[in-house]
Write a protein that holds these residues in place. Structure first.
Motif, PDB file in Angstrom:
ATOM      1  N   CYS A 209     -40.207  39.769 -23.207  1.00  0.00           N
ATOM      2  CA  CYS A 209     -41.072  39.807 -24.372  1.00  0.00           C
ATOM      3  C   CYS A 209     -42.143  38.746 -24.254  1.00  0.00           C
ATOM      4  O   CYS A 209     -42.136  37.927 -23.329  1.00  0.00           O
ATOM      5  N   GLY A 210     -43.056  38.739 -25.198  1.00  0.00           N
ATOM      6  CA  GLY A 210     -44.105  37.732 -25.190  1.00  0.00           C
ATOM      7  C   GLY A 210     -45.221  38.073 -26.151  1.00  0.00           C
ATOM      8  O   GLY A 210     -45.270  39.171 -26.719  1.00  0.00           O
ATOM      9  N   PRO A 211     -46.142  37.136 -26.352  1.00  0.00           N
ATOM     10  CA  PRO A 211     -47.270  37.381 -27.245  1.00  0.00           C
ATOM     11  C   PRO A 211     -48.200  38.437 -26.661  1.00  0.00           C
ATOM     12  O   PRO A 211     -48.241  38.652 -25.453  1.00  0.00           O
ATOM     13  N   CYS A 212     -48.941  39.113 -27.528  1.00  0.00           N
ATOM     14  CA  CYS A 212     -49.897  40.095 -27.049  1.00  0.00           C
ATOM     15  C   CYS A 212     -51.231  39.913 -27.744  1.00  0.00           C
ATOM     16  O   CYS A 212     -51.331  39.277 -28.791  1.00  0.00           O
ATOM     17  N   SER A 213     -52.247  40.476 -27.121  1.00  0.00           N
ATOM     18  CA  SER A 213     -53.603  40.328 -27.609  1.00  0.00           C
ATOM     19  C   SER A 213     -54.275  41.690 -27.596  1.00  0.00           C
ATOM     20  O   SER A 213     -54.415  42.307 -26.539  1.00  0.00           O
ATOM     21  N   GLU A 214     -54.693  42.162 -28.766  1.00  0.00           N
ATOM     22  CA  GLU A 214     -55.212  43.521 -28.899  1.00  0.00           C
ATOM     23  C   GLU A 214     -56.740  43.532 -28.899  1.00  0.00           C
ATOM     24  O   GLU A 214     -57.378  42.544 -29.247  1.00  0.00           O
ATOM     25  N   VAL A 215     -57.272  44.716 -28.540  1.00  0.00           N
ATOM     26  CA  VAL A 215     -58.709  44.950 -28.669  1.00  0.00           C
ATOM     27  C   VAL A 215     -58.900  46.126 -29.626  1.00  0.00           C
ATOM     28  O   VAL A 215     -58.297  47.188 -29.446  1.00  0.00           O
ATOM     29  N   HIS A 216     -59.725  45.934 -30.659  1.00  0.00           N
ATOM     30  CA  HIS A 216     -60.004  46.968 -31.656  1.00  0.00           C
ATOM     31  C   HIS A 216     -61.479  47.342 -31.603  1.00  0.00           C
ATOM     32  O   HIS A 216     -62.341  46.517 -31.279  1.00  0.00           O
ATOM     33  N   TYR A 217     -61.771  48.591 -31.973  1.00  0.00           N
ATOM     34  CA  TYR A 217     -63.149  49.097 -31.922  1.00  0.00           C
ATOM     35  C   TYR A 217     -63.549  49.650 -33.281  1.00  0.00           C
ATOM     36  O   TYR A 217     -62.796  50.402 -33.917  1.00  0.00           O
ATOM     37  N   ASP A 218     -64.743  49.284 -33.706  1.00  0.00           N
ATOM     38  CA  ASP A 218     -65.298  49.777 -34.973  1.00  0.00           C
ATOM     39  C   ASP A 218     -66.206  50.966 -34.672  1.00  0.00           C
ATOM     40  O   ASP A 218     -67.269  50.814 -34.058  1.00  0.00           O
ATOM     41  N   ARG A 219     -65.791  52.164 -35.101  1.00  0.00           N
ATOM     42  CA  ARG A 219     -66.586  53.363 -34.829  1.00  0.00           C
ATOM     43  C   ARG A 219     -67.953  53.324 -35.513  1.00  0.00           C
ATOM     44  O   ARG A 219     -68.909  53.923 -35.030  1.00  0.00           O
ATOM     45  N   ILE A 220     -68.059  52.649 -36.654  1.00  0.00           N
ATOM     46  CA  ILE A 220     -69.282  52.703 -37.453  1.00  0.00           C
ATOM     47  C   ILE A 220     -70.328  51.712 -36.954  1.00  0.00           C
ATOM     48  O   ILE A 220     -71.481  52.063 -36.703  1.00  0.00           O
ATOM     49  N   GLY A 221     -69.953  50.450 -36.784  1.00  0.00           N
ATOM     50  CA  GLY A 221     -70.871  49.437 -36.281  1.00  0.00           C
ATOM     51  C   GLY A 221     -71.872  48.967 -37.326  1.00  0.00           C
ATOM     52  O   GLY A 221     -71.938  49.482 -38.455  1.00  0.00           O
ATOM     53  N   GLY A 222     -72.655  47.935 -36.941  1.00  0.00           N
ATOM     54  CA  GLY A 222     -73.668  47.402 -37.840  1.00  0.00           C
ATOM     55  C   GLY A 222     -73.089  46.650 -39.021  1.00  0.00           C
ATOM     56  O   GLY A 222     -73.733  46.546 -40.074  1.00  0.00           O
ATOM     57  N   ARG A 223     -71.900  46.109 -38.870  1.00  0.00           N
ATOM     58  CA  ARG A 223     -71.235  45.403 -39.962  1.00  0.00           C
ATOM     59  C   ARG A 223     -70.181  44.478 -39.364  1.00  0.00           C
ATOM     60  O   ARG A 223     -69.856  44.571 -38.187  1.00  0.00           O
ATOM     61  N   ASN A 224     -69.618  43.606 -40.187  1.00  0.00           N
ATOM     62  CA  ASN A 224     -68.475  42.806 -39.763  1.00  0.00           C
ATOM     63  C   ASN A 224     -67.224  43.496 -40.306  1.00  0.00           C
ATOM     64  O   ASN A 224     -66.969  43.498 -41.504  1.00  0.00           O
ATOM     65  N   ALA A 225     -66.456  44.098 -39.397  1.00  0.00           N
ATOM     66  CA  ALA A 225     -65.288  44.892 -39.793  1.00  0.00           C
ATOM     67  C   ALA A 225     -63.990  44.136 -39.565  1.00  0.00           C
ATOM     68  O   ALA A 225     -62.920  44.748 -39.505  1.00  0.00           O
ATOM     69  N   ALA A 226     -64.059  42.802 -39.435  1.00  0.00           N
ATOM     70  CA  ALA A 226     -62.854  42.028 -39.127  1.00  0.00           C
ATOM     71  C   ALA A 226     -61.753  42.261 -40.150  1.00  0.00           C
ATOM     72  O   ALA A 226     -60.568  42.315 -39.810  1.00  0.00           O
TER      73      ALA A 226
END
Length: 980
Positions: A209-226
């Motif tokens: 086991c261990g920590p993981c780091s994900e990558v997410h994508y915003d389909r819309i864009g032009g904004r801060n979707a955090a």
């Protein structure tokens, strides 16, 4: 969306996958082919549930040093595995290794598939691994470069997460990963902390086991979707997960650092394709559109419009999605050896097929029976290069899909009609639920999985009472146990019963001509029998006991000619069912015996006869296989071979024949080859009733000596039409054709048999031999087992000589003796194992000889040393691991060559589990009262075990290697009592 720096914005699904694999190959990763989606060698696991399963031994450091995996440092592959359940992981961080893997959906929410844009029963992932090579820095750099530079995704639309730590678990925040994301150019506002659920991956209760780091994508864009990351927003979706495996979760839930750190990543293929193609749904991409086009061509349906829910008023778009998804599931599972049935993984696949078939018929209004198989070529064209097993097994997949569809089609109409009756009954009662017993009956009688009934119920605004269903299931299970126990005394007709039947005007001999067909038929009950009495109704017979039913006609095959009887059911839909467990024929009357499952039957009732087609299917294979085997035996062993008996069952065939000696392995191989050649010709199988006198004149016709045949007799020929044979019955060419008198059921063409594998050849009486063989899927299974065992022999052969190889050789020998595979192959394996084992034994002897020499040299060197010239005793723990034989031989050497010395030798065996020890007492020491057995007893008290001997020597074996130094001290103390 930005285009990639390759200059093209046309990201086809194939190009997306190839780009990923090529990128990592260029960065030193080895492509590893997929392991099967169904781990057939591990029956405890329904489906491979993670891309990392095949690499677990690498992570844990238990990998076989002789295997290719032992040298693997970086990998990229295409792994087929099970989709995580929704409650297991609401996001993409499945056990993500690196792969483009297909995963089998767990079916708990099968009903969701097709109704939304993202549920699939198979789910492809892309990924890369590092096994103790690179770690976080390189993994993060690879991810960012591939996404932004190669695929050309807009960095402003990407958000990454890192593990925020867990104080209760003693885990610090993964600030290293955070800083590494910043170093590749991700702004801090797009780097987000995540909790144990989202950002700490574990294989299970125990394991890497261990920590993981994900990558997410915003389909819309032009904004801060955090603020939408990991909030199940359909427009902000996870596309990649980097798992940093650095701990092992122990049984006590503690974490221990692994000796090596590993990287295990996974990227959602369908999601990535939808992002690169700027499509709102996975189903809008060319992962699915070619299959949609094939469905449109096959069904003539309107085009796919991408409608969901209430907007999909005619249900056509949902049906497109269901069928397209399910055909991929079915093809991958079946090509990996999963055969639809009523157990385990086979039942999972049967549920998928029946759900898809029902959608196809209801919404596309097509006949089922060969629907899915028409879509197979499209999927093979799409995926056959990446997954070559699809192309290799294409014919088998088509055949199995068609058989399953045909079987389901037999009951689908009746089941749907019966469902409507149950639904109407519920509506008339003002209820919004189906009775659980009715739902169970739909499954048990018509093969409707509960989730299929659930779909039909939702269409009518009804729900299922799960508690009632479970109660009905358990009740039926308990009743079945009692019935099986009671079935030891099968209901039979004797001469007196037959006499009564002859006097019944309305009871004629049973017309069983339909047994050679493959359809259900309607018949009428003529007699109901129990014990010594006939009844007008099953209600009049003793309750819960086995009954016999005679019909005016039947499609059930009664046991005869060596072929086992059919099983199945006799039903009046929704009113009564007799589960048929045996069928026998008595003077022309066919008696169907079994237990009433529900309702009652009466003389005169019209009933549906439904034999178990999926059981008769392998029986047909085996019966035609028996004919081909009979022909091959005569070809190889000569015309003197005569059939002496046979058994044709679902799981095997047995053939007894006259032959004066055991059949050699060489001849068995020829018989198998001759049979295979006949099967591969895919000859049509013909049958016809022929006047007995004419049939007996056919050249080369095979019949059982002493058997009484009817007139006319049924003749079965393989490869030549009987009309042609009958034009010249004495043509010598017929000696080269399988022609037999036979009343059994057969395949339509020999290719259906697939293979014939001889498992065993033995003698059962003087001059009578017996062959046991398998065909079809059973033959494929024994071939798979043989291949696995051959791989194991390869590994054993490659192992260096030593204790580990000796242990494995012993286990291989045990397993080889129990192996159920081709008799020819087994003989070859025995010969090969004998050669390997000889090397092991020779190595053991050489090692023992070397150890004995070293033990003797240790003793002689001591006494020859200048400082020990006057020494008379030596107590020693040998400096190297040594077998017991070396200890005993060194003591014998002292006894014969150094009689005036006193020696105690101890050694720990190479496995560090036992202690070998022994001593010699000289005449001088013995005269003072010393005893070899007393001296050995002192040592045994320390190291455990026992010791013993005669006269001046004693040999022992202990179980406590950690007490050897203490034993050396005690042995020396023993000598101090005497004057030396």
């Amino acid at each position: 969306m930005a285009s990639s720096d390759t200059g093209s914005s046309e990201w086809t699904a194939q190009r997306v996958r190839e780009t990923f694999l090529d990128y990592f190959k260029q960065n030193g990763h080895t492509f590893v082919p997929s392991s099967p989606v169904a781990p057939l060698s591990d029956p405890t696991l329904l489906f491979t549930n993670a891309g990392m399963n095949q690499y677990k031994s690498i992570f844990l450091g238990t990998v076989d040093p002789q295997s290719d995996f032992a040298k693997l440092r970086r990998a990229v592959n295409s792994q087929k595995a099970r989709q995580p359940l929704p409650y297991e992981s609401p996001h993409l961080s499945v056990p993500l290794l690196t792969s483009s893997f297909y995963s089998v959906f767990a079916l708990v929410d099968l009903d969701d598939v097709g109704k939304d844009s993202y549920h699939h029963t198979f789910f492809e992932m892309l990924g890369n691994w590092s096994f103790g090579d690179y770690f976080k820095k390189e993994a993060i750099s690879y991810s960012w470069t591939l996404l932004t530079k190669v695929y050309g995704l807009d960095p402003d639309r990407l958000y990454v997460t890192y593990f925020e730590g867990n104080e209760a678990g003693g885990l610090e925040p993964d600030l290293e990963a955070k800083e590494l994301w910043k170093s590749v150019g991700v702004p801090e506002s797009h780097i987000l902390p995540g909790n144990m659920k989202d950002n700490f991956w574990e294989m299970g209760d125990q394991g890497p086991c261990g920590p993981c780091s994900e990558v997410h994508y915003d389909r819309i864009g032009g904004r801060n979707a955090a603020y939408l990351v990991n909030q199940d927003d359909p427009n902000v979706l996870e596309i990649w997960n980097n798992v940093f495996i650095q701990y092992n979760r122990e049984a006590d839930r503690s974490l221990r650092s692994l000796p090596n750190k590993h990287v295990d990543t996974g990227m959602g293929f369908e999601r990535l394709v939808s992002v690169l193609q700027d499509k709102p749904s996975n189903y809008d991409t060319d992962v699915f559109t070619p299959i949609f086009q094939a469905i449109k061509t096959v069904t003539g349906a309107r085009e796919y419009r991408g409608l969901f829910g209430a907007e999909d008023r005619d249900g056509i778009d949902t049906a497109y999605r269901v069928v397209a998804d399910h055909v991929r599931t079915l093809m991958f599972a079946i090509s990996d050896g999963v055969i639809p049935n009523n157990e385990g993984r086979g039942y999972v696949i049967r549920r998928v097929l029946r759900r898809g078939a029902r959608y196809a018929r209801k919404y596309f209004q097509v006949d089922i029976g060969n629907f899915f198989s028409k879509l197979v070529p499209t999927v093979v064209d799409q995926l056959g290069e990446m997954f070559p097993e699809l192309r290799k097994k294409q014919h088998d997949v088509v055949e199995i899909l068609d058989e399953e569809e045909v079987s389901f089609a037999k009951t689908l109409d009746r089941g749907e009609r019966q469902f409507e009756q149950y639904a109407q009954q519920a509506t008339l009662k003002g209820s919004d639920r189906l009775h659980g017993a009715d739902v169970w009956r739909l499954y048990d009688t018509f093969g409707f999985p509960v989730d299929l009934t659930q779909i039909m119920a939702e269409e009518r605004g009804l729900r299922i009472d799960d508690a009632e269903f479970e109660e009905a299931r358990l009740k039926a299970k308990e009743a079945s146990k009692g019935q099986k126990k009671a079935a030891a005394n099968v209901v039979k007709l004797d001469v007196h019963d037959l006499g009564k039947l002859e006097k019944m005007e309305d009871v004629q001999k049973t017309d069983d001509s339909a047994k050679f067909g493959r359809d259900n038929i309607t018949a009428h009950i003529k007699a109901i029998y129990h014990g010594k009495a006939f009844y007008n109704s099953t209600e009049d017979a003793p309750s819960g006991e086995q009954l016999g039913v005679i019909l005016d006609c039947t499609n059930f095959y009664a046991e005869q000619g060596g072929q086992e009887a059919d099983m199945g059911r006799i039903v009046i839909d929704g009113q009564a069912e007799l589960e048929v467990g045996d069928v026998q024929v008595y003077a022309g009357y066919v008696l169907h015996t079994g237990f009433m499952k529900y309702g009652s039957l009466s003389v005169g009732d019209a009933v549906i006869c439904e034999y178990d087609e999926l059981r008769r299917w392998p029986i047909r294979n085996n019966h035609t296989g028996t004919h081909i085997l009979n022909f091959a035996l005569r070809e190889v062993l000569g015309d003197g071979v005569e059939q002496k008996g046979s058994l044709v069952a679902a799981e095997k065939l047995r053939f007894d024949f006259s032959h004066k000696a055991a059949v050699s392995d060489a001849d068995l191989q020829k018989i198998e080859a001759k049979s295979t050649e006949y099967i591969r010709q895919n000859c049509a199988v013909y049958s016809q009733e022929v006047p007995l006198a004419t049939a007996q004149q056919i050249s080369g016709v095979r019949a059982v000596f002493g058997e009484t045949y009817p007139d006319p007799v049924r003749v079965v020929s393989v490869g030549v039409e009987l009309e042609e044979i009958l034009r010249n019955v004495k043509d010598p060419r017929w000696h080269e054709v399988s022609i037999e008198f036979c009343g059994g059921t057969h395949v339509q063409k020999t290719g259906d048999i697939k293979d014939l594998i001889i498992l065993e050849e033995s003698g059962i009486a003087k001059g009578i031999r017996r062959i046991i063989a398998v065909t079809g899927e059973e033959a494929h299974e024994v071939q798979r087992i043989a291949q696995e065992f051959e791989n194991r022999l390869d590994q054993l052969d490659a192992m260096p000589l030593g204790p580990e190889k000796e242990r494995e050789a012993k286990q291989v020998q045990v397993d080889l003796n129990q192996l159920v595979i081709s008799a020819v192959q087994k003989a070859k394996f025995r010969a090969r194992f004998t050669a390997i084992n000889k090397q092991v034994l020779d190595g053991q002897k050489a090692q023992q000889k070397l150890e004995a020499k070293m033990a003797v040299e240790t003793i002689t060197s001591f006494f020859e040393a200048a400082e020990n010239q006057n020494a008379s005793s030596f107590v020693v723990k040998l400096p190297m691991p040594t077998s017991a034989k070396a200890v005993s031989e060194s003591i014998n050497y002292v006894k014969t060559k150094m009689q005036n010395k006193n020696v105690y030798v101890m050694a720990v065996d190479p496995e560090q589990t036992r202690v070998a020890h022994g001593c010699y007492v000289s005449q001088e020491l013995g005269d003072q009262g010393a005893s070899a057995n007393d001296w050995a007893a002192v040592v045994s008290n320390a190291v455990g075990g026992k010791a013993g001997g005669k006269g001046a020597t004693s040999i022992g074996n202990g179980t406590n290697p950690d007490k050897v130094d203490e034993a050396v001290s005690l042995a020396s103390d023993y000598l101090s009592k005497f004057k030396l």
